[in-house]
Motif scaffolding. Structure first.
Motif, PDB file in Angstrom:
ATOM      1  N   ASP A 179       0.812  -1.212   0.000  1.00 50.21           N
ATOM      2  CA  ASP A 179       0.000   0.000   0.000  1.00 50.21           C
ATOM      3  C   ASP A 179       0.851   1.270   0.000  1.00 50.21           C
ATOM      4  O   ASP A 179       0.386   2.346   0.367  1.00 50.21           O
ATOM      5  CB  ASP A 179      -0.961   0.014   1.194  1.00 50.21           C
ATOM      6  CG  ASP A 179      -0.253  -0.075   2.537  1.00 50.21           C
ATOM      7  OD1 ASP A 179       1.007  -0.165   2.552  1.00 50.21           O
ATOM      8  OD2 ASP A 179      -0.942  -0.049   3.571  1.00 50.21           O
ATOM      9  N   GLU A 180       2.103   1.139  -0.439  1.00 51.21           N
ATOM     10  CA  GLU A 180       2.931   2.315  -0.611  1.00 51.21           C
ATOM     11  C   GLU A 180       2.407   3.140  -1.791  1.00 51.21           C
ATOM     12  O   GLU A 180       1.542   2.667  -2.534  1.00 51.21           O
ATOM     13  CB  GLU A 180       4.393   1.906  -0.822  1.00 51.21           C
ATOM     14  CG  GLU A 180       4.644   1.027  -2.035  1.00 51.21           C
ATOM     15  CD  GLU A 180       4.640  -0.458  -1.727  1.00 51.21           C
ATOM     16  OE1 GLU A 180       5.473  -1.174  -2.310  1.00 51.21           O
ATOM     17  OE2 GLU A 180       3.782  -0.895  -0.933  1.00 51.21           O
ATOM     18  N   PRO A 181       2.879   4.384  -1.970  1.00 51.65           N
ATOM     19  CA  PRO A 181       2.356   5.215  -3.056  1.00 51.65           C
ATOM     20  C   PRO A 181       2.385   4.498  -4.409  1.00 51.65           C
ATOM     21  O   PRO A 181       3.404   3.931  -4.801  1.00 51.65           O
ATOM     22  CB  PRO A 181       3.292   6.429  -3.041  1.00 51.65           C
ATOM     23  CG  PRO A 181       3.697   6.539  -1.612  1.00 51.65           C
ATOM     24  CD  PRO A 181       3.840   5.119  -1.136  1.00 51.65           C
TER      25      PRO A 181
ATOM     26  N   ASP B 222      -3.327  10.508  -6.526  1.00 52.42           N
ATOM     27  CA  ASP B 222      -2.438   9.826  -7.469  1.00 52.42           C
ATOM     28  C   ASP B 222      -3.213   8.900  -8.402  1.00 52.42           C
ATOM     29  O   ASP B 222      -2.654   7.952  -8.957  1.00 52.42           O
ATOM     30  CB  ASP B 222      -1.354   9.044  -6.721  1.00 52.42           C
ATOM     31  CG  ASP B 222      -1.912   7.996  -5.773  1.00 52.42           C
ATOM     32  OD1 ASP B 222      -1.117   7.391  -5.048  1.00 52.42           O
ATOM     33  OD2 ASP B 222      -3.140   7.781  -5.773  1.00 52.42           O
ATOM     34  N   GLY B 223      -4.495   9.157  -8.548  1.00 50.91           N
ATOM     35  CA  GLY B 223      -5.266   8.425  -9.537  1.00 50.91           C
ATOM     36  C   GLY B 223      -5.899   7.147  -9.040  1.00 50.91           C
ATOM     37  O   GLY B 223      -6.493   6.417  -9.831  1.00 50.91           O
ATOM     38  N   GLY B 224      -5.753   6.841  -7.760  1.00 52.82           N
ATOM     39  CA  GLY B 224      -6.317   5.598  -7.241  1.00 52.82           C
ATOM     40  C   GLY B 224      -7.759   5.751  -6.806  1.00 52.82           C
ATOM     41  O   GLY B 224      -8.423   6.750  -7.088  1.00 52.82           O
ATOM     42  N   ILE B 225      -8.241   4.748  -6.060  1.00 52.10           N
ATOM     43  CA  ILE B 225      -9.641   4.722  -5.667  1.00 52.10           C
ATOM     44  C   ILE B 225      -9.917   5.623  -4.467  1.00 52.10           C
ATOM     45  O   ILE B 225      -9.023   5.969  -3.703  1.00 52.10           O
ATOM     46  CB  ILE B 225     -10.090   3.284  -5.325  1.00 52.10           C
ATOM     47  CG1 ILE B 225      -9.303   2.728  -4.128  1.00 52.10           C
ATOM     48  CG2 ILE B 225      -9.965   2.381  -6.519  1.00 52.10           C
ATOM     49  CD1 ILE B 225      -9.835   1.397  -3.641  1.00 52.10           C
TER      50      ILE B 225
ATOM     51  N   VAL C 141      -5.780  -5.575   4.206  1.00 50.35           N
ATOM     52  CA  VAL C 141      -4.456  -6.183   4.282  1.00 50.35           C
ATOM     53  C   VAL C 141      -4.379  -7.314   3.270  1.00 50.35           C
ATOM     54  O   VAL C 141      -5.390  -7.796   2.762  1.00 50.35           O
ATOM     55  CB  VAL C 141      -4.156  -6.734   5.695  1.00 50.35           C
ATOM     56  CG1 VAL C 141      -4.131  -5.623   6.734  1.00 50.35           C
ATOM     57  CG2 VAL C 141      -5.186  -7.805   6.091  1.00 50.35           C
ATOM     58  N   GLY C 142      -3.156  -7.756   2.988  1.00 49.52           N
ATOM     59  CA  GLY C 142      -2.981  -8.910   2.125  1.00 49.52           C
ATOM     60  C   GLY C 142      -3.712  -8.770   0.804  1.00 49.52           C
ATOM     61  O   GLY C 142      -3.719  -7.711   0.177  1.00 49.52           O
ATOM     62  N   ALA C 143      -4.334  -9.852   0.386  1.00 52.65           N
ATOM     63  CA  ALA C 143      -5.048  -9.857  -0.891  1.00 52.65           C
ATOM     64  C   ALA C 143      -6.235  -8.907  -0.898  1.00 52.65           C
ATOM     65  O   ALA C 143      -6.765  -8.572  -1.956  1.00 52.65           O
ATOM     66  CB  ALA C 143      -5.513 -11.277  -1.216  1.00 52.65           C
ATOM     67  N   GLY C 144      -6.674  -8.457   0.279  1.00 51.05           N
ATOM     68  CA  GLY C 144      -7.813  -7.546   0.363  1.00 51.05           C
ATOM     69  C   GLY C 144      -7.426  -6.081   0.387  1.00 51.05           C
ATOM     70  O   GLY C 144      -8.297  -5.212   0.533  1.00 51.05           O
ATOM     71  N   THR C 145      -6.149  -5.764   0.189  1.00 50.16           N
ATOM     72  CA  THR C 145      -5.684  -4.382   0.306  1.00 50.16           C
ATOM     73  C   THR C 145      -6.419  -3.449  -0.644  1.00 50.16           C
ATOM     74  O   THR C 145      -6.828  -2.347  -0.269  1.00 50.16           O
ATOM     75  CB  THR C 145      -4.170  -4.305   0.046  1.00 50.16           C
ATOM     76  OG1 THR C 145      -3.492  -5.153   0.979  1.00 50.16           O
ATOM     77  CG2 THR C 145      -3.659  -2.885   0.202  1.00 50.16           C
ATOM     78  N   GLY C 146      -6.592  -3.863  -1.894  1.00 49.39           N
ATOM     79  CA  GLY C 146      -7.257  -3.017  -2.879  1.00 49.39           C
ATOM     80  C   GLY C 146      -8.665  -3.448  -3.208  1.00 49.39           C
ATOM     81  O   GLY C 146      -9.230  -3.009  -4.217  1.00 49.39           O
TER      82      GLY C 146
ATOM     83  N   GLY D  77      -3.207   3.519  -8.238  1.00 55.02           N
ATOM     84  CA  GLY D  77      -2.694   4.560  -9.112  1.00 55.02           C
ATOM     85  C   GLY D  77      -1.907   4.042 -10.293  1.00 55.02           C
ATOM     86  O   GLY D  77      -1.938   4.624 -11.371  1.00 55.02           O
ATOM     87  N   GLU D  78      -1.166   2.920 -10.121  1.00 60.54           N
ATOM     88  CA  GLU D  78      -0.344   2.369 -11.195  1.00 60.54           C
ATOM     89  C   GLU D  78      -0.876   1.001 -11.608  1.00 60.54           C
ATOM     90  O   GLU D  78      -0.868   0.055 -10.819  1.00 60.54           O
ATOM     91  CB  GLU D  78       1.117   2.249 -10.749  1.00 60.54           C
ATOM     92  CG  GLU D  78       1.804   3.576 -10.478  1.00 60.54           C
ATOM     93  CD  GLU D  78       2.026   4.366 -11.753  1.00 60.54           C
ATOM     94  OE1 GLU D  78       2.067   3.746 -12.845  1.00 60.54           O
ATOM     95  OE2 GLU D  78       2.163   5.606 -11.664  1.00 60.54           O
TER      96      GLU D  78
END
Length: 350
Positions: free
Chosen positions: A26-28, A332-335, A155-160, A127-128
Motif C-alpha cells: 500500500d505504498e504510493p 495519485d489516480g487511485g480509488i 491487508v494482504g489480498a484484500g488491500t485493494g 494509481g499504477e
C-alpha cells in the motif's frame, strides 16, 4: 448436533496446523497484496469455481478425477492474472522447505509443490496499473505465515478490494461443531452488495455467540448514500472487475470428493452475505483443505460440517467489511472508497 461456537481466535488458524501470511503493498502507487494459507503436510484439497470471470491456477488438479490430492499452500492475491505470479514465489519457498508431490522413485528430494491460487482484479486502484503482486511477495507471505490471530480488513489480498460501492477486504471466522473445527478466510471484492436495502450488513444475521452484537444498524441517510455509490460502481464494471475468493479449512478427515462437496456448499455462504453472487463480472472461487487431524465424520456430521463451513464464509465476509478501512487515493489516480463503518456517518447532500 452441538451448538456451533467460534474457535479461540475466530479464525481459519483455529484449525490446528494451519498458518496464514499476508503481504500488503500500500505504498504510493500500490494497493494490492497477497494472502497465503499454509496447511500441515498431507492436507487434502478441493475447489469449486462458480464466478463467470475467474483467475485461477491449478484448479483442474483438484478435480476428484485427477491424481494429486495433497495441497502445500493456497494463494489468494490481487493483481488479476498478473498476480498469479505470486504463487511462483510460494512454490519456491515450499520446495526449499521440502514440501511437494514426489516425482522420483530414486530421490525423495525431487518434489513438486502443489500451490493452487485465485486472484481478484484490483488493477490500478493504487494509481499504477502495472503494480501487481510478485513472486517475491508470495515468497515473503509464505515466510511470514503464522498461526494464531489473523489480521483482517485492508491487508494482504484484500488491500485493494472493494464490494459494491464500499471498501472490501479480508475476513476470517471459525466454528467448532461436534468436536470438529472449521474455519474460513475470504477476500471480498464482489460486484454484489454486502448490504441490505436499509444499509445493514447481511452477514451479521449469521453471527455466533453475539459476535456481531455491537454492530450498529445503518441509518436511512447512510443507506441512500450507499446505494448511490453502488450505482456508480456498477457503471464502471467490466467482466472480471470483481470476485470473492477464499479458503475453507477443517481438521476433519475428508476424501478429495468430500473436499469438493465442502467447497460447493461453502458457496452458500457467499449468497447469504452478498447479493448478487456468481455473476459474469465475478470470479467467485472457494478452496477447501482437510488436514485429517480428526476422524472422518459420519454422514450426518458431514452435513453439519458443510452447514458450518457456509456460515463461516458468511461471517468472514462480515468481518472483512467491518475491518476494512476507507481509502482516499484520488491525488495519485487511485480509488476513493468509504468503509462500511464510515458510511454510517455519511450525509446525503441537501
Amino acid at each position: 448436533m452441538d451448538t456451533p461456537l467460534p474457535g479461540r481466535h475466530n479464525a481459519i488458524t483455529d484449525v490446528a496446523g494451519v498458518r496464514v501470511g499476508h503481504v500488503t503493498r500500500d505504498e504510493p502507487g500500490w494497493l494490492t497484496g497477497v494472502t497465503v494459507v499454509v496447511p500441515p503436510p498431507g492436507t487434502v484439497g478441493g475447489v469449486d469455481v462458480r464466478g463467470g470471470a475467474p483467475g485461477t491456477r491449478e484448479t483442474d488438479l483438484l478435480d476428484p478425477l485427477r491424481l494429486v490430492d495433497r495441497v502445500d499452500a493456497i494463494v489468494l492475491a490481487g493483481g488479476s492474472a498478473f498476480g498469479l505470479a505470486s504463487a511462483d514465489g510460494v512454490m519456491q519457498e515450499a520446495y526449499a522447505d521440502g514440501h511437494g508431490w514426489p516425482v522420483s522413485a530414486e530421490d525423495e528430494s525431487e518434489v513438486v509443490p502443489i500451490v493452487p491460487a485465485a486472484v481478484i482484479l484490483d488493477l490500478g486502484r493504487g494509481g499504477e496499473f502495472t503494480h501487481t503482486p510478485t513472486a517475491e511477495d508470495g515468497a515473503r507471505a509464505w515466510r511470514e505465515a503464522v498461526a494464531g490471530p489473523v489480521a483482517q480488513g485492508s491487508v494482504g489480498a484484500g488491500t485493494g478490494a472493494r464490494s459494491g460501492g464500499l471498501k472490501g477486504g479480508v475476513g476470517t471466522a471459525s466454528a467448532v461443531v461436534n468436536g470438529v473445527t472449521v474455519g474460513a478466510i475470504v477476500v471480498v471484492n464482489a460486484m454484489g452488495s454486502p448490504c441490505a436495502p436499509d444499509g445493514s450488513l447481511y452477514a451479521v444475521r449469521s453471527g455466533l455467540a453475539a459476535e456481531f452484537a455491537a454492530v450498529p444498524d445503518a441509518n436511512p441517510a447512510a443507506a441512500q448514500a450507499y446505494w448511490s455509490a453502488l450505482a456508480a460502481a456498477e457503471a464502471e464494471l467490466r467482466a472480471g472487475m470483481a470476485t470473492t475468493i477464499g479458503v475453507v479449512a477443517t481438521d476433519a478427515t475428508l476424501t478429495k470428493v468430500q473436499c469438493r462437496k465442502l467447497a460447493e456448499v461453502s458457496h452458500d455462504g457467499l449468497a447469504r452475505a452478498l447479493s448478487p453472487v456468481h455473476t459474469a463480472y465475478d470470479g467467485d472461487t472457494i478452496f477447501t483443505l482437510a488436514t485429517g487431524g480428526k476422524e472422518a465424520p459420519t454422514d450426518l456430521d458431514l452435513v453439519h460440517l458443510q452447514a458450518a463451513s457456509a456460515d463461516c464464509v458468511t461471517r468472514a465476509i462480515g468481518h472483512a467489511m467491518l475491518a476494512a478501512t476507507s481509502m482516499d487515493r484520488t491525488a495519485d489516480g487511485g480509488i476513493c472508497l468509504s468503509s462500511w463503518a464510515d458510511s454510517l456517518t455519511t450525509k446525503v447532500p441537501g
